[in-house]
Scaffold this active site. Structure first.
Site, PDB file in Angstrom:
ATOM      1  N   CYS A   5     -29.794  80.794 -54.495  1.00 10.89           N
ATOM      2  CA  CYS A   5     -31.183  80.328 -54.385  1.00 10.89           C
ATOM      3  C   CYS A   5     -31.842  80.863 -53.121  1.00 10.89           C
ATOM      4  O   CYS A   5     -31.551  80.400 -52.009  1.00 10.89           O
ATOM      5  CB  CYS A   5     -31.189  78.795 -54.393  1.00 10.89           C
ATOM      6  N   CYS A   7     -33.984  78.300 -51.228  1.00  9.14           N
ATOM      7  CA  CYS A   7     -33.173  77.324 -50.482  1.00  9.14           C
ATOM      8  C   CYS A   7     -32.583  77.948 -49.215  1.00  9.14           C
ATOM      9  O   CYS A   7     -32.581  77.336 -48.153  1.00  9.14           O
ATOM     10  CB  CYS A   7     -32.002  76.815 -51.326  1.00  9.14           C
ATOM     11  N   ASP A   8     -32.059  79.152 -49.326  1.00  3.95           N
ATOM     12  CA  ASP A   8     -31.216  79.683 -48.256  1.00  3.95           C
ATOM     13  C   ASP A   8     -31.773  80.905 -47.528  1.00  3.95           C
ATOM     14  O   ASP A   8     -31.227  81.307 -46.500  1.00  3.95           O
ATOM     15  CB  ASP A   8     -29.836  80.049 -48.834  1.00  3.95           C
TER      16      ASP A   8
END
Ligand code: NAP
Length: 314
Positions: free
Chosen positions: A134, A137-138
């Site tokens: 993701c 997300c990261d």
């Protein structure tokens, strides 16, 4: 109605647990089947920095443990068991697990989706330590770093384009010579000066002991192998929504995701869907949680309709 639950929730990721919290606080005494493994995708995520309410990064498993404890505290009945069969043709609905069977006036399906894996041990060992599924997300953790994205579909192009704003360099690695992604997403990625492409190439290993330091790749046409030094690997080869159980009873799209109208309603009245099992677009913990909230509010409304109300009072 004796022996019939007001609501059964299937799934214990952010969608399922949020639905559990809202249903419990509305007095619906939800039964929530967590599966044999609780917590969903966040259980293999390391630091989460974009879930509101946490000033400092929180580990994915810790965030899920907080949600689980919160759901339990407000009265959700959490059961660690896999649902093996559902019958949405009869009413009340029937939900069976490996060890029991319950009838329910409503069901929230929040069974999530699994990111596809490349399938070798070093990928899982370094998951959350440089391997991710993701970018939103990261990606933030990889500012100024060298990254690779695996895949040739829409998700891979979106991930690469998103990451190129943060990283110093992004290499897209695709197993064939042509991309599967839509023309517009391809065009955007192909014209991005920070993105390069390795076609006809597969990743054979992720290198690094405690964090990603590189990958081994192989050209499938020439057989040539080489090492690329990298800080992060984003695997974007698609998702498999957990909808096997519902085939033939709930409407699915071509990729197997649950089809809904009005955000949560499946084709069976009284069966609602929340989170990644129906949403391939956003796939965030916070959007899944929001979905769980919506499904719970819709269940509340549904149970106030005359037929359900009379069953509840019977
Ligand atoms: P996808 O379309 O199934 O693409 C997966 C990609 O990964 C393909 O290029 C595939 O290669 C490759 N792949 C699969 N297994 C692999 C393996 N084991 N090793 C190496 N490569 C592998 O998945 P997606 O990109 O996640 O998209 C899923 C659906 O969501 C699609 O319908 C897509 O259009 C939609 N979507 C839309 C948007 C948007 O409209 N903005 C954004 C994201 C997703 P091959 O090409 O060789 O099969």
């Amino acid at each position: 109605m004796e022996g019939v639950e007001k609501v059964v929730i299937i799934g214990s990721g952010p969608a399922g647990l949020t639905a559990g919290i809202y249903c419990a606080r509305a007095g619906l005494e939800p039964v929530l089947y967590m599966g044999s493994k609780f917590g969903g995708q966040l259980m293999v995520t390391s630091e989460v920095e974009n879930f509101p309410g946490y000033k400092d990064p929180v580990l994915g498993p810790d965030l899920m443990e907080q949600m689980r404890a919160q759901a339990e505290r407000v009265g959700a009945r959490l059961i660690q068991d896999d649902v093996t069969e559902v019958d949405f043709r009869s009413y009340p609905f029937v939900v069976k697990t490996t060890s029991e069977e319950r009838r329910a006036l409503s069901v929230i399906v929040a069974s999530g989706a699994n990111p596809r894996r490349l399938g070798f041990p070093s990928e899982m060992r370094l998951m959350g330590k440089g391997v991710s599924n993701c970018a939103v997300c990261d990606g933030f953790f990889f500012r100024g770093k060298k990254l690779a994205v695996v895949g040739g579909g829409d998700t891979a192009m979106e991930e690469a384009t998103y990451l190129s704003k943060l990283a110093s360099r992004v290499t897209v690695i695709h197993r064939r010579e042509s991309l599967r992604a839509s023309h517009s997403l391809q065009k955007e990625a192909l014209s991005d000066p920070k993105i390069d492409f390795l076609f006809d190439t597969v990743v054979t290993e992720v290198l690094g002991e405690r964090k990603v330091e590189g990958i081994r790749v192989k050209n499938v046409k020439t057989g040539e192998e080489k090492t690329l030094s990298l800080d992060g690997l984003f695997v974007a080869i698609g998702y498999d929504p957990n909808t096997q159980l519902f085939k033939g009873q709930l409407d699915l799209d071509n990729n197997g995701y649950l089809l809904v109208k009005n955000e949560t309603e499946t084709n069976v009245k009284g069966v609602f869907a929340a989170g990644d099992v129906r949403d391939f677009r956003y796939r965030q913990a916070v959007t899944a949680a929001a979905d769980g909230c919506k499904a719970a509010l819709d269940v509340e409304r549904f149970l106030k309709e005359p037929r359900q109300l009379s069953l509840l009072q019977a």
